[in-house]
Design an enzyme around this catalytic site. Sequence first.
Site, short mmCIF file in Angstrom:
data_model
loop_
_atom_site.label_atom_id
_atom_site.label_comp_id
_atom_site.label_asym_id
_atom_site.label_seq_id
_atom_site.Cartn_x
_atom_site.Cartn_y
_atom_site.Cartn_z
N LYS A 1 -2.24 -9.81 -12.86
CA LYS A 1 -3.38 -9.30 -13.68
C LYS A 1 -3.43 -7.54 -13.30
O LYS A 1 -3.67 -6.88 -14.28
CB LYS A 1 -4.77 -10.02 -13.26
CG LYS A 1 -4.85 -11.23 -13.64
CD LYS A 1 -6.16 -11.71 -13.13
CE LYS A 1 -6.27 -13.14 -13.60
NZ LYS A 1 -7.70 -13.85 -13.24
N ASP B 1 0.77 -1.20 0.08
CA ASP B 1 -0.14 0.02 -0.03
C ASP B 1 0.83 1.20 0.02
O ASP B 1 1.65 1.47 0.93
CB ASP B 1 -0.82 0.12 1.35
CG ASP B 1 -2.19 0.99 1.10
OD1 ASP B 1 -1.88 2.07 0.71
OD2 ASP B 1 -3.20 0.63 1.44
#
Length: 236
Positions: free
Chosen positions: A215, A141
Amino acid sequence: MSDTSTPAEGQRRMRTIKSFVMRAGRMTEGQQRGLDQGWPRFGLELADGLRDFDEVFGRQAPRTFEIGFGMGHSTLEMAAAAPEQDFIGVEVHSPGVGALLSGVMAQNLTNVRVYSCDALEVLRDCVADSSLDRVLLFFPDPWHKSRHHKRRIVQPAFAELVRSKLKVGGVLHMATDWEAYAEHMLEVMNAAPGYRNQAASGQYIERPQERPTTKFERRGERLGHGVWDLKFERID
């Protein structure tokens, strides 16, 4: 993903601010089955303290410690591609833990073990000094707002703790798709004692083949987003 916690005796005190937020994720049947069936075989507990990972895996092998594996796709790909290596993954979110365990069982992998807790507590309490060949931190993050920068996992105390767990010659490999966070990582690591930047330029390396493309990353590439990889080697 994890952040700072109280270190072992003799190490500089680390902050208790967490770099992750516990989310209430919905478990699929497959993820729950992975937890129910896979945890007794592949799960490890923080409460068990310092572990002999040669005993845990039943062999001596190059050992990788991954901080915050998400849904485990990269971990599975790396472990399947390198059966001669062992992988210790840590993730706080149960759906991701269940997904990884489900994949480990489906692929009949024996070289993966999993913790479900704060990764830096595992490093501090469960991993012997100078025992790891690699520590991986992929797409943590970024905590992009200025007031949240203190939550970023990559801080001087993090670099110090990781260095103590890496073997001399071991590598901390980080990747992020936030350029400002990449710059922050580079600043922290360049100032950290006992490391050498493996980038010839002294900045970032080319994307290494051993890091799987997610992805999320492929979607970002289609949108023109960059990805920055950093590798720092412990030199003493």
